[in-house]
Enzyme design. Sequence first.
Site, short mmCIF file in Angstrom:
data_model
loop_
_atom_site.label_atom_id
_atom_site.label_comp_id
_atom_site.label_asym_id
_atom_site.label_seq_id
_atom_site.Cartn_x
_atom_site.Cartn_y
_atom_site.Cartn_z
N HIS A 162 -1.86 -8.96 2.02
CA HIS A 162 -1.55 -7.69 2.69
C HIS A 162 -2.70 -7.38 3.67
O HIS A 162 -3.00 -8.18 4.54
CB HIS A 162 -1.35 -6.63 1.59
CG HIS A 162 -0.80 -5.31 2.05
ND1 HIS A 162 -0.17 -5.12 3.25
CD2 HIS A 162 -0.81 -4.08 1.45
CE1 HIS A 162 0.20 -3.85 3.37
NE2 HIS A 162 -0.19 -3.19 2.29
N ARG A 185 3.21 -4.67 16.66
CA ARG A 185 1.81 -4.23 16.54
C ARG A 185 0.89 -5.34 17.07
O ARG A 185 -0.17 -5.08 17.61
CB ARG A 185 1.48 -3.89 15.08
CG ARG A 185 2.37 -2.79 14.51
CD ARG A 185 2.18 -2.61 13.02
NE ARG A 185 2.51 -3.82 12.27
CZ ARG A 185 2.34 -3.95 10.95
NH1 ARG A 185 1.82 -2.97 10.24
NH2 ARG A 185 2.68 -5.08 10.35
N ASP A 210 -2.10 -8.46 11.71
CA ASP A 210 -3.46 -8.92 11.39
C ASP A 210 -3.91 -10.11 12.22
O ASP A 210 -5.10 -10.44 12.25
CB ASP A 210 -3.55 -9.26 9.89
CG ASP A 210 -3.22 -8.07 9.03
OD1 ASP A 210 -3.72 -6.98 9.33
OD2 ASP A 210 -2.43 -8.22 8.07
N SER A 215 0.83 -1.22 0.00
CA SER A 215 0.00 0.00 0.00
C SER A 215 0.86 1.26 0.00
O SER A 215 0.55 2.24 -0.71
CB SER A 215 -0.96 0.00 1.19
OG SER A 215 -0.28 -0.25 2.40
N1 HAX Z 1 1.28 -19.79 5.87
C1 HAX Z 1 1.65 -20.68 4.96
N2 HAX Z 1 2.71 -20.51 4.14
C2 HAX Z 1 3.43 -19.40 4.31
C3 HAX Z 1 3.12 -18.44 5.27
C4 HAX Z 1 1.98 -18.66 6.08
N3 HAX Z 1 1.59 -17.78 6.99
N4 HAX Z 1 4.03 -17.44 5.19
C5 HAX Z 1 4.88 -17.77 4.20
N5 HAX Z 1 4.51 -18.94 3.65
C6 HAX Z 1 5.12 -19.64 2.53
C7 HAX Z 1 5.06 -18.74 1.29
O1 HAX Z 1 3.80 -18.83 0.68
C8 HAX Z 1 6.20 -19.32 0.46
O2 HAX Z 1 5.75 -20.51 -0.10
P1 HAX Z 1 6.26 -21.00 -1.56
O3 HAX Z 1 7.75 -21.04 -1.46
O4 HAX Z 1 5.60 -22.30 -1.73
O5 HAX Z 1 5.79 -19.95 -2.52
C9 HAX Z 1 7.24 -19.65 1.52
O6 HAX Z 1 6.51 -19.82 2.75
C10 HAX Z 1 8.31 -18.62 1.73
O7 HAX Z 1 7.67 -17.38 1.99
P2 HAX Z 1 8.39 -16.26 2.88
O8 HAX Z 1 9.64 -15.85 2.17
O9 HAX Z 1 8.51 -16.71 4.29
O10 HAX Z 1 7.30 -15.09 2.88
P3 HAX Z 1 7.05 -13.98 1.76
O11 HAX Z 1 7.96 -12.84 2.05
O12 HAX Z 1 7.06 -14.52 0.40
O13 HAX Z 1 5.54 -13.58 2.08
C11 HAX Z 1 3.67 -13.00 3.44
C12 HAX Z 1 5.17 -12.81 3.20
C13 HAX Z 1 3.23 -12.05 4.54
C14 HAX Z 1 2.93 -12.65 2.14
C15 HAX Z 1 3.42 -14.48 3.84
O14 HAX Z 1 4.08 -14.74 5.06
C16 HAX Z 1 1.95 -14.82 3.97
O15 HAX Z 1 1.33 -15.15 2.96
N6 HAX Z 1 1.36 -14.75 5.21
C17 HAX Z 1 -0.06 -14.99 5.41
C18 HAX Z 1 -0.89 -13.78 4.97
C19 HAX Z 1 -0.70 -12.61 5.90
O16 HAX Z 1 -0.79 -12.73 7.12
N7 HAX Z 1 -0.45 -11.43 5.32
C20 HAX Z 1 -0.32 -10.16 6.10
C21 HAX Z 1 1.12 -9.73 6.21
C22 HAX Z 1 1.27 -8.43 6.97
C23 HAX Z 1 0.60 -7.34 6.22
O17 HAX Z 1 0.98 -6.90 5.15
N8 HAX Z 1 -0.47 -6.88 6.75
O18 HAX Z 1 -1.21 -6.02 6.08
#
Ligand code: HAX
Length: 464
Positions: free
Chosen positions: A293, A349, A395, A263
Amino acid sequence: SSPQIDEGERGFSFRFDAPLDMRMDTTQGETAAEFRAAAEIKDIIKNNGDLKLGEITVAQVYQGMRGMVGMVTETSRLDPEEGIRFRGYTIPELRKQLPKAPGGTEPLPEGIFYLMLVGELPTQDDVTFITTEWTKRNNVPKHVFDVIEALPVDTHPMTQFVIGIMAMQRESVFAKAYAKGINKKEYWDYVYEDSMNLIARLPRIAAYIYRRKYKGGVHIEPDHKLDWAANFAHMLGYEAFDMKRLMRLYLTIHVDHEGGNVSAHTTHLVGSALSDPYLAFAAGMNGLAGPLHGLANQEVLNWIMELKETLGGGLPTKEQIADYIKKTLTEGKVVPGYGHAVLRKTDPRFSAQQDFYRTYIKHDDICEIVQMVYEVAPPILEGTGKIKNPWPNVDAHSGALLVHYGMHEYDFYTVLFGVSRALGVLASLIWDRATNSPIERPGSLTTDNIKAKIKAAKEAAAKS
Ligand code: HAX
């Protein structure tokens, strides 16, 4: 000391002179006035522009630019181990040091906005000044509500929110001034005006969407005696002191998370084309509406409720939670509220909300499940061997507190996040224009280009 603007065109008879102008270097005379920060940045680029801040790897260009520094954001900085600092202050420090409402215990979001914008902690008077400004500016043109009304009522609240913001773009003083022709040194002032108007009006639009979608279209007028967050709670229909206190904390901690999150980066990027703050912020909100996000906050509640339902209600055991997490992973889904692209520990947070729960609520089933998931999830996520951060993000907790105070409409939660996020990204946008930040235009490569570079690197290594 700032440029003279015709009041009629601006539409306002008041302005925000003091804090920003304190940072203007007027020693060269009125017309040459320039932000000290802008002059400093020019100097840094001239004398140290070649200093390397890092190297870019092939993995980074394919994998979402993780760890690649690509911009300057003054309002906050995220440390992977420690979490966020706003102009150098941590969340626990700000909960103590920022001004409160009379009788209140949580900071007023007005204060963190001032801090991000000006760079210094506000006094109580500074915060009152901002509250007064936002109250004066909170009138939303009728056509904005008409546009929202034209949408089917079951349209996702984030879509209604973005469309409401876009419907207000007609009011942009920056766009009008730019069309007439203005000196680039004056951009910040118009962007400031738009940002203040937008922030003032967002709670009204958000509350309108909430009351329209869930409360039969019975709307509540603003109460001009209340601070910005309390007034928002009031317009949503929550009069209890507890919810107003939560809203002040909620709207303070969601404001900013340095520049690279979707964002913030989107708002900065779109603003760099000199798209006005309405266009830039609406773009940022489209990013916040993604489930990886901001939408994760609604996903967390859906996930917890599904867990409860699967088990027939009541408090699950830790074993049942563990099984449910494993099932989520096996199904190829993410555990919402866990993980982060930058953070490598529990999000402060999350901790602030946990502290709020322990201090003021003490017992609530959903909040207890949040605490249990916090105990059970990290080792399981870590055990996958691929998730870089097994800890909860912001979140993971927010929805549980809202449900406790009676807000059960999960798909509205991201709008609350968006109202708060406006404060950080718009403070940054004002700084972008004040410091003459240029249009953003990074390069890109094709996979063939990368293959050629790999080949060249291998050949060079073989020769040496
Ligand atoms: N559950 C399951 N799998 C997860 C995970 C979770 N909570 N977090 C990461 N992973 C997976 C990724 O999908 C990725 O899988 P692949 O290699 O198969 O593609 C792997 O672990 C490595 O990911 P990473 O390097 O640890 O994490 P990223 O930087 O790629 O992604 C995210 C960060 C926040 C998008 C990710 O942790 C996620 O999807 N979390 C769940 C959704 C979430 O809570 N989002 C909010 C984040 C905070 C925010 O922006 N708030 O607004």
